[in-house]
Design a protein around this motif. Structure first.
Motif, short mmCIF file in Angstrom:
data_model
loop_
_atom_site.label_atom_id
_atom_site.label_comp_id
_atom_site.label_asym_id
_atom_site.label_seq_id
_atom_site.Cartn_x
_atom_site.Cartn_y
_atom_site.Cartn_z
N ARG A 73 0.59 0.16 -6.22
CA ARG A 73 0.71 0.22 -7.68
C ARG A 73 2.04 -0.44 -8.04
O ARG A 73 3.09 -0.01 -7.56
CB ARG A 73 0.70 1.66 -8.16
CG ARG A 73 -0.63 2.35 -8.00
CD ARG A 73 -0.68 3.61 -8.83
NE ARG A 73 -1.88 4.38 -8.55
CZ ARG A 73 -3.08 4.15 -9.12
NH1 ARG A 73 -3.22 3.16 -9.98
NH2 ARG A 73 -4.11 4.90 -8.83
N ASP A 135 -12.54 4.66 -12.61
CA ASP A 135 -12.44 5.23 -13.96
C ASP A 135 -13.36 4.55 -14.97
O ASP A 135 -13.61 5.08 -16.04
CB ASP A 135 -10.99 5.12 -14.46
CG ASP A 135 -10.03 5.98 -13.67
OD1 ASP A 135 -10.51 6.89 -12.96
OD2 ASP A 135 -8.82 5.75 -13.74
N MET A 177 -11.59 12.96 -10.91
CA MET A 177 -10.51 12.04 -11.30
C MET A 177 -10.78 11.41 -12.66
O MET A 177 -11.93 11.31 -13.09
CB MET A 177 -10.32 10.96 -10.25
CG MET A 177 -9.40 11.39 -9.13
SD MET A 177 -9.05 10.05 -8.02
CE MET A 177 -7.65 10.72 -7.13
N ARG A 283 -12.54 8.38 -4.04
CA ARG A 283 -12.13 6.97 -4.03
C ARG A 283 -12.48 6.25 -2.74
O ARG A 283 -12.67 5.03 -2.72
CB ARG A 283 -10.62 6.88 -4.28
CG ARG A 283 -10.23 7.04 -5.71
CD ARG A 283 -9.17 6.08 -6.17
NE ARG A 283 -8.05 5.91 -5.31
CZ ARG A 283 -6.78 6.15 -5.65
NH1 ARG A 283 -6.51 6.63 -6.84
NH2 ARG A 283 -5.81 5.91 -4.82
O1 F6P Z 1 -7.12 4.72 -11.42
C1 F6P Z 1 -7.92 5.43 -10.55
C2 F6P Z 1 -7.37 6.81 -10.28
O2 F6P Z 1 -8.13 7.29 -9.22
C3 F6P Z 1 -7.37 7.79 -11.44
O3 F6P Z 1 -8.61 8.34 -11.73
C4 F6P Z 1 -6.37 8.80 -10.97
O4 F6P Z 1 -5.82 9.48 -12.05
C5 F6P Z 1 -5.35 7.95 -10.29
O5 F6P Z 1 -6.04 6.79 -9.84
C6 F6P Z 1 -4.64 8.58 -9.12
O6 F6P Z 1 -3.67 7.69 -8.68
P1 F6P Z 1 -2.82 7.74 -7.36
O7 F6P Z 1 -3.55 6.96 -6.33
O8 F6P Z 1 -1.56 7.07 -7.72
O9 F6P Z 1 -2.68 9.17 -6.98
#
Ligand code: F6P
Length: 356
Positions: A73, A135, A177, A283
Protein backbone atom coordinates in the motif's frame (compact mmCIF):
# COMPACT_ATOMS: atom_id res chain seq x y z
CA UNK A 1 6.99 -2.77 -27.22
CA UNK A 2 8.20 -2.99 -23.61
CA UNK A 3 5.42 -3.47 -21.10
CA UNK A 4 5.47 -3.17 -17.31
CA UNK A 5 2.95 -4.71 -14.91
CA UNK A 6 2.46 -3.91 -11.24
CA UNK A 7 -0.02 -4.96 -8.56
CA UNK A 8 -0.81 -2.46 -5.82
CA UNK A 9 -2.94 -2.27 -2.65
CA UNK A 10 -4.50 -5.22 -0.81
CA UNK A 11 -4.21 -8.55 -2.59
CA UNK A 12 -7.23 -10.46 -3.84
CA UNK A 13 -8.05 -13.49 -5.95
CA UNK A 14 -7.60 -12.95 -9.68
CA UNK A 15 -4.49 -10.74 -9.70
CA UNK A 16 -2.37 -13.48 -11.28
CA UNK A 17 -5.21 -14.47 -13.61
CA UNK A 18 -5.42 -10.89 -14.92
CA UNK A 19 -1.65 -10.73 -15.39
CA UNK A 20 -1.87 -14.01 -17.31
CA UNK A 21 -4.57 -12.48 -19.55
CA UNK A 22 -2.37 -9.46 -20.26
CA UNK A 23 0.84 -11.47 -20.73
CA UNK A 24 -0.59 -14.13 -23.01
CA UNK A 25 -2.42 -11.54 -25.14
CA UNK A 26 0.63 -9.36 -25.46
CA UNK A 27 3.03 -12.21 -26.35
CA UNK A 28 0.56 -13.65 -28.85
CA UNK A 29 -0.47 -10.42 -30.56
CA UNK A 30 2.31 -7.84 -30.28
CA UNK A 31 5.38 -8.94 -32.26
CA UNK A 32 8.63 -8.50 -30.31
CA UNK A 33 6.82 -7.64 -27.08
CA UNK A 34 8.76 -7.77 -23.83
CA UNK A 35 7.12 -7.85 -20.41
CA UNK A 36 8.67 -6.86 -17.08
CA UNK A 37 7.09 -7.19 -13.65
CA UNK A 38 7.54 -4.28 -11.24
CA UNK A 39 8.05 -5.70 -7.73
CA UNK A 40 5.84 -4.85 -4.74
CA UNK A 41 3.51 -2.30 -6.29
CA UNK A 42 4.35 1.36 -6.74
CA UNK A 43 7.13 0.82 -4.17
CA UNK A 44 9.03 -1.17 -6.82
CA UNK A 45 8.55 1.57 -9.39
CA UNK A 46 9.78 4.17 -6.90
CA UNK A 47 12.92 2.10 -6.20
CA UNK A 48 13.33 0.84 -9.77
CA UNK A 49 12.88 -2.87 -8.94
CA UNK A 50 11.69 -5.13 -11.74
CA UNK A 51 12.22 -8.54 -13.29
CA UNK A 52 11.52 -10.02 -16.71
CA UNK A 53 8.33 -12.06 -17.15
CA UNK A 54 8.55 -14.59 -19.94
CA UNK A 55 5.54 -16.08 -21.69
CA UNK A 56 5.86 -19.42 -19.88
CA UNK A 57 5.49 -17.77 -16.47
CA UNK A 58 1.99 -16.60 -17.34
CA UNK A 59 0.85 -20.05 -18.38
CA UNK A 60 0.87 -21.53 -14.88
CA UNK A 61 -0.71 -18.81 -12.75
CA UNK A 62 -4.43 -18.78 -13.61
CA UNK A 63 -5.33 -20.56 -10.39
CA UNK A 64 -2.71 -19.08 -8.08
CA UNK A 65 -3.90 -16.80 -5.24
CA UNK A 66 -2.21 -13.52 -4.24
CA UNK A 67 0.22 -11.87 -6.63
CA UNK A 68 3.47 -13.29 -7.99
CA UNK A 69 4.85 -9.74 -8.11
CA UNK A 70 4.11 -8.81 -4.49
CA UNK A 71 2.17 -5.72 -3.47
CA UNK A 72 2.28 -2.80 -1.05
CA UNK A 73 0.00 0.00 0.00
CA UNK A 74 1.59 3.29 -1.10
CA UNK A 75 -0.68 6.15 0.02
CA UNK A 76 -1.70 8.50 -2.77
CA UNK A 77 -1.21 11.60 -0.64
CA UNK A 78 2.49 10.74 -0.16
CA UNK A 79 3.20 10.62 -3.90
CA UNK A 80 3.85 14.33 -4.32
CA UNK A 81 5.57 14.96 -0.98
CA UNK A 82 9.32 15.66 -1.16
CA UNK A 83 11.44 12.96 0.42
CA UNK A 84 14.80 13.34 2.20
CA UNK A 85 16.76 13.35 -1.07
CA UNK A 86 14.61 16.21 -2.39
CA UNK A 87 12.66 14.23 -5.02
CA UNK A 88 9.03 13.13 -4.79
CA UNK A 89 7.87 9.54 -5.23
CA UNK A 90 6.02 10.61 -8.34
CA UNK A 91 9.22 12.00 -9.87
CA UNK A 92 11.06 8.79 -9.01
CA UNK A 93 8.34 6.67 -10.62
CA UNK A 94 8.38 8.77 -13.77
CA UNK A 95 12.19 8.59 -13.91
CA UNK A 96 12.18 4.79 -13.47
CA UNK A 97 9.43 4.39 -16.08
CA UNK A 98 11.81 6.12 -18.52
CA UNK A 99 14.91 4.28 -17.27
CA UNK A 100 13.17 0.92 -17.72
CA UNK A 101 12.26 2.14 -21.23
CA UNK A 102 8.62 1.20 -20.77
CA UNK A 103 6.14 1.91 -23.55
CA UNK A 104 3.20 1.06 -21.32
CA UNK A 105 2.46 0.26 -17.67
CA UNK A 106 -0.46 -1.88 -16.46
CA UNK A 107 -1.54 -1.03 -12.90
CA UNK A 108 -3.73 -3.63 -11.19
CA UNK A 109 -5.34 -2.11 -8.14
CA UNK A 110 -8.20 -0.44 -6.33
CA UNK A 111 -9.38 3.14 -6.04
CA UNK A 112 -6.12 4.42 -4.51
CA UNK A 113 -4.05 2.70 -7.20
CA UNK A 114 -6.20 4.34 -9.86
CA UNK A 115 -5.62 7.81 -8.39
CA UNK A 116 -1.86 7.32 -8.59
CA UNK A 117 -2.22 5.85 -12.09
CA UNK A 118 -4.01 9.04 -13.17
CA UNK A 119 -1.14 11.09 -11.73
CA UNK A 120 1.42 9.05 -13.68
CA UNK A 121 -0.63 9.61 -16.83
CA UNK A 122 -0.64 13.34 -16.27
CA UNK A 123 3.18 13.04 -16.05
CA UNK A 124 3.30 11.56 -19.55
CA UNK A 125 3.44 7.81 -18.77
CA UNK A 126 1.27 5.43 -20.80
CA UNK A 127 -0.88 3.72 -18.18
CA UNK A 128 -3.73 1.19 -18.39
CA UNK A 129 -5.54 0.40 -15.13
CA UNK A 130 -7.33 -2.81 -14.13
CA UNK A 131 -10.07 -2.77 -11.47
CA UNK A 132 -9.14 -4.99 -8.52
CA UNK A 133 -10.72 -5.20 -5.09
CA UNK A 134 -12.87 -7.41 -2.90
CA UNK A 135 -14.70 -4.20 -1.94
CA UNK A 136 -16.20 -3.71 -5.45
CA UNK A 137 -16.12 0.05 -4.88
CA UNK A 138 -14.34 1.28 -8.02
CA UNK A 139 -16.35 3.90 -9.82
CA UNK A 140 -17.37 3.25 -13.43
CA UNK A 141 -17.33 -0.55 -13.41
CA UNK A 142 -20.21 -2.86 -12.50
CA UNK A 143 -17.82 -5.30 -10.90
CA UNK A 144 -14.16 -5.63 -9.92
CA UNK A 145 -12.13 -8.83 -10.11
CA UNK A 146 -11.71 -10.55 -6.74
CA UNK A 147 -15.12 -9.45 -5.52
CA UNK A 148 -17.11 -12.54 -6.41
CA UNK A 149 -14.49 -14.93 -5.04
CA UNK A 150 -14.61 -13.03 -1.73
CA UNK A 151 -18.43 -13.17 -1.82
CA UNK A 152 -18.28 -16.96 -2.27
CA UNK A 153 -15.84 -17.36 0.62
CA UNK A 154 -17.68 -15.00 2.99
CA UNK A 155 -21.07 -16.49 2.10
CA UNK A 156 -19.84 -20.00 2.79
CA UNK A 157 -18.43 -18.87 6.14
CA UNK A 158 -21.71 -17.18 7.15
CA UNK A 159 -23.66 -20.24 6.01
CA UNK A 160 -21.51 -22.44 8.26
CA UNK A 161 -21.93 -20.05 11.17
CA UNK A 162 -25.68 -20.20 10.62
CA UNK A 163 -25.74 -23.92 11.43
CA UNK A 164 -23.90 -23.25 14.72
CA UNK A 165 -26.25 -20.36 15.53
CA UNK A 166 -29.22 -22.67 14.91
CA UNK A 167 -27.77 -25.60 16.86
CA UNK A 168 -27.04 -23.45 19.95
CA UNK A 169 -29.86 -20.95 19.59
CA UNK A 170 -27.27 -18.17 19.54
CA UNK A 171 -27.11 -14.78 17.93
CA UNK A 172 -23.87 -14.75 15.92
CA UNK A 173 -22.43 -11.66 14.26
CA UNK A 174 -20.01 -12.20 11.39
CA UNK A 175 -17.73 -9.32 10.44
CA UNK A 176 -17.04 -9.01 6.73
CA UNK A 177 -14.37 -6.75 5.17
CA UNK A 178 -15.36 -3.38 3.72
CA UNK A 179 -14.57 -0.17 5.50
CA UNK A 180 -16.30 2.32 3.24
CA UNK A 181 -18.41 0.17 0.93
CA UNK A 182 -20.78 -2.62 1.94
CA UNK A 183 -21.03 -4.59 -1.33
CA UNK A 184 -19.23 -7.64 0.01
CA UNK A 185 -21.35 -7.78 3.19
CA UNK A 186 -24.57 -7.22 1.26
CA UNK A 187 -23.89 -9.97 -1.30
CA UNK A 188 -22.42 -12.46 1.18
CA UNK A 189 -25.18 -11.79 3.71
CA UNK A 190 -27.91 -12.24 1.11
CA UNK A 191 -26.26 -15.33 -0.36
CA UNK A 192 -26.07 -16.92 3.10
CA UNK A 193 -29.60 -15.99 4.19
CA UNK A 194 -28.50 -13.70 7.03
CA UNK A 195 -31.28 -12.25 9.23
CA UNK A 196 -29.69 -8.81 9.36
CA UNK A 197 -27.04 -7.03 7.27
CA UNK A 198 -25.25 -3.88 8.43
CA UNK A 199 -23.53 -1.67 5.87
CA UNK A 200 -21.40 1.49 6.08
CA UNK A 201 -23.86 3.19 3.70
CA UNK A 202 -26.91 2.64 5.95
CA UNK A 203 -26.37 3.74 9.58
CA UNK A 204 -28.19 1.25 11.78
CA UNK A 205 -30.43 1.69 14.79
CA UNK A 206 -29.59 -0.63 17.67
CA UNK A 207 -33.23 -0.88 18.83
CA UNK A 208 -34.37 -2.05 15.39
CA UNK A 209 -31.57 -4.57 15.27
CA UNK A 210 -32.44 -5.98 18.70
CA UNK A 211 -36.09 -6.08 17.66
CA UNK A 212 -35.09 -8.24 14.67
CA UNK A 213 -33.23 -10.63 16.98
CA UNK A 214 -36.31 -10.83 19.25
CA UNK A 215 -38.53 -11.49 16.24
CA UNK A 216 -36.67 -14.77 15.68
CA UNK A 217 -37.11 -15.63 19.37
CA UNK A 218 -40.85 -14.89 19.23
CA UNK A 219 -41.31 -16.89 16.06
CA UNK A 220 -39.52 -19.84 17.62
CA UNK A 221 -36.61 -19.72 15.15
CA UNK A 222 -33.44 -21.09 16.57
CA UNK A 223 -30.59 -18.59 16.37
CA UNK A 224 -29.98 -15.42 14.42
CA UNK A 225 -27.15 -14.42 12.08
CA UNK A 226 -26.06 -10.84 11.46
CA UNK A 227 -23.56 -9.94 8.71
CA UNK A 228 -21.66 -6.81 9.76
CA UNK A 229 -19.43 -4.78 7.45
CA UNK A 230 -16.22 -3.75 9.23
CA UNK A 231 -17.19 -0.14 8.50
CA UNK A 232 -20.80 -0.45 9.77
CA UNK A 233 -22.00 2.68 11.53
CA UNK A 234 -24.44 3.21 14.40
CA UNK A 235 -26.93 5.98 13.64
CA UNK A 236 -25.58 7.90 16.65
CA UNK A 237 -22.08 7.77 15.09
CA UNK A 238 -23.22 8.85 11.63
CA UNK A 239 -22.52 12.59 12.11
CA UNK A 240 -18.82 11.85 12.75
CA UNK A 241 -16.10 11.36 10.14
CA UNK A 242 -14.62 7.88 9.75
CA UNK A 243 -11.38 8.78 11.55
CA UNK A 244 -13.30 10.43 14.40
CA UNK A 245 -15.45 7.31 14.77
CA UNK A 246 -12.36 5.12 14.88
CA UNK A 247 -10.90 7.37 17.59
CA UNK A 248 -14.09 7.24 19.67
CA UNK A 249 -14.16 3.46 19.41
CA UNK A 250 -10.55 3.13 20.52
CA UNK A 251 -11.32 5.45 23.47
CA UNK A 252 -14.20 3.13 24.41
CA UNK A 253 -11.83 0.17 24.24
CA UNK A 254 -13.61 -1.47 21.28
CA UNK A 255 -11.41 -3.34 18.85
CA UNK A 256 -14.12 -3.85 16.23
CA UNK A 257 -17.71 -2.66 15.88
CA UNK A 258 -18.80 -6.31 15.79
CA UNK A 259 -17.47 -7.28 19.22
CA UNK A 260 -19.09 -4.20 20.75
CA UNK A 261 -22.40 -4.99 19.05
CA UNK A 262 -22.32 -8.60 20.23
CA UNK A 263 -22.07 -7.39 23.84
CA UNK A 264 -24.88 -4.86 23.48
CA UNK A 265 -27.22 -7.28 21.71
CA UNK A 266 -26.52 -9.97 24.30
CA UNK A 267 -27.34 -7.58 27.16
CA UNK A 268 -30.47 -6.21 25.54
CA UNK A 269 -32.02 -9.37 24.13
CA UNK A 270 -30.84 -11.91 26.65
CA UNK A 271 -29.75 -14.22 23.80
CA UNK A 272 -26.40 -15.94 23.95
CA UNK A 273 -24.30 -13.89 21.56
CA UNK A 274 -20.97 -14.46 19.77
CA UNK A 275 -18.87 -12.58 17.21
CA UNK A 276 -16.69 -13.96 14.43
CA UNK A 277 -14.33 -11.80 12.34
CA UNK A 278 -13.51 -13.31 8.93
CA UNK A 279 -10.51 -11.07 8.14
CA UNK A 280 -7.98 -12.06 5.50
CA UNK A 281 -9.62 -15.43 4.82
CA UNK A 282 -11.78 -13.43 2.41
CA UNK A 283 -8.85 -12.06 0.43
CA UNK A 284 -6.57 -15.06 -0.08
CA UNK A 285 -6.76 -18.19 -2.18
CA UNK A 286 -7.59 -19.15 -5.75
CA UNK A 287 -10.12 -17.23 -7.81
CA UNK A 288 -13.58 -18.70 -8.39
CA UNK A 289 -14.55 -19.84 -11.89
CA UNK A 290 -16.42 -16.53 -12.34
CA UNK A 291 -13.33 -14.51 -11.40
CA UNK A 292 -11.04 -16.63 -13.58
CA UNK A 293 -13.22 -15.88 -16.60
CA UNK A 294 -13.64 -12.20 -15.69
CA UNK A 295 -9.90 -11.78 -15.05
CA UNK A 296 -9.04 -13.40 -18.35
CA UNK A 297 -11.46 -11.11 -20.20
CA UNK A 298 -10.15 -7.98 -18.44
CA UNK A 299 -6.49 -8.90 -18.97
CA UNK A 300 -6.95 -9.84 -22.61
CA UNK A 301 -8.92 -6.65 -23.29
CA UNK A 302 -6.25 -4.54 -21.58
CA UNK A 303 -3.60 -6.19 -23.77
CA UNK A 304 -5.66 -5.25 -26.82
CA UNK A 305 -5.86 -1.61 -25.63
CA UNK A 306 -2.05 -1.54 -25.41
CA UNK A 307 -1.73 -3.03 -28.90
CA UNK A 308 -4.00 -0.23 -30.17
CA UNK A 309 -1.98 2.41 -28.30
CA UNK A 310 -4.94 3.46 -26.16
CA UNK A 311 -3.58 4.71 -22.84
CA UNK A 312 -4.74 6.79 -19.87
CA UNK A 313 -7.69 4.46 -19.35
CA UNK A 314 -8.91 1.74 -17.02
CA UNK A 315 -10.75 -1.37 -18.06
CA UNK A 316 -14.34 -1.70 -16.84
CA UNK A 317 -17.35 -4.02 -16.94
CA UNK A 318 -20.60 -2.54 -18.21
CA UNK A 319 -23.45 -5.06 -18.34
CA UNK A 320 -21.99 -8.02 -20.20
CA UNK A 321 -19.46 -5.92 -22.07
CA UNK A 322 -15.84 -5.12 -21.28
CA UNK A 323 -15.10 -1.50 -21.98
CA UNK A 324 -12.89 1.30 -20.61
CA UNK A 325 -13.08 4.64 -18.81
CA UNK A 326 -10.63 7.53 -18.86
CA UNK A 327 -8.51 7.35 -15.70
CA UNK A 328 -8.97 11.09 -15.22
CA UNK A 329 -12.76 10.59 -15.10
CA UNK A 330 -12.84 7.93 -12.42
CA UNK A 331 -9.81 8.76 -10.23
CA UNK A 332 -10.81 9.73 -6.69
CA UNK A 333 -14.41 8.52 -7.09
CA UNK A 334 -16.06 5.54 -5.39
CA UNK A 335 -19.07 3.33 -6.02
CA UNK A 336 -21.19 2.77 -2.93
CA UNK A 337 -24.32 0.74 -2.19
CA UNK A 338 -27.32 2.97 -2.87
CA UNK A 339 -29.71 2.68 0.11
CA UNK A 340 -32.65 3.12 -2.26
CA UNK A 341 -31.50 0.57 -4.84
CA UNK A 342 -33.38 -2.52 -5.98
CA UNK A 343 -30.99 -4.94 -4.28
CA UNK A 344 -31.46 -3.27 -0.89
CA UNK A 345 -35.23 -3.21 -1.41
CA UNK A 346 -35.13 -6.91 -2.34
CA UNK A 347 -33.34 -7.74 0.92
CA UNK A 348 -35.69 -5.67 3.06
CA UNK A 349 -38.66 -6.97 1.10
CA UNK A 350 -38.06 -10.48 2.43
CA UNK A 351 -37.51 -9.39 6.03
CA UNK A 352 -33.74 -8.96 6.17
CA UNK A 353 -33.09 -6.16 8.67
CA UNK A 354 -30.76 -3.39 7.41
CA UNK A 355 -31.06 -1.68 10.79
CA UNK A 356 -33.24 1.21 9.70
O1 F6P B 1 -9.34 -2.87 0.19
C1 F6P B 1 -9.60 -4.18 0.52
C2 F6P B 1 -9.60 -4.40 2.01
O2 F6P B 1 -9.61 -5.78 2.17
C3 F6P B 1 -10.72 -3.75 2.80
O3 F6P B 1 -11.94 -4.39 2.71
C4 F6P B 1 -10.14 -3.76 4.19
O4 F6P B 1 -10.74 -2.77 4.97
C5 F6P B 1 -8.71 -3.47 3.94
O5 F6P B 1 -8.42 -3.94 2.63
C6 F6P B 1 -7.73 -4.10 4.91
O6 F6P B 1 -6.46 -3.65 4.59
P1 F6P B 1 -5.07 -4.17 5.11
O7 F6P B 1 -4.60 -5.20 4.15
O8 F6P B 1 -4.21 -2.98 5.06
O9 F6P B 1 -5.30 -4.73 6.47
Amino acid sequence: MKIGILTSGGDCAGLNAVMRGIGLYVYQNIPGAEVVGILNGYGGLIRGESRPMRREEFEGILNVGGTVLGTTRTPFKMMTVSEEDGGTRLEKMRANYRKMELDCLFTLGGAGTHRTAALLCAEGCNVIGLPKTIDNDIYGTDVTFGFHTAVDVAAEAIERVRTTAASHGRTILVEVMGNKAGWLTLYAGMAAGADAILLPEIPFNIDRLCERVMQNVREGKSGCVIAVAEGAVLDSEAPFKRKERAFIRVERGENTVTNHLAEVIGERTGTETRASVLGYIQRGGSPSAYDKVLSTRLGSYAGKLAAEGRFGVTVAVCGNTITFNALADIAGKYKFVDPSSEIVAAAEGIGICLGR
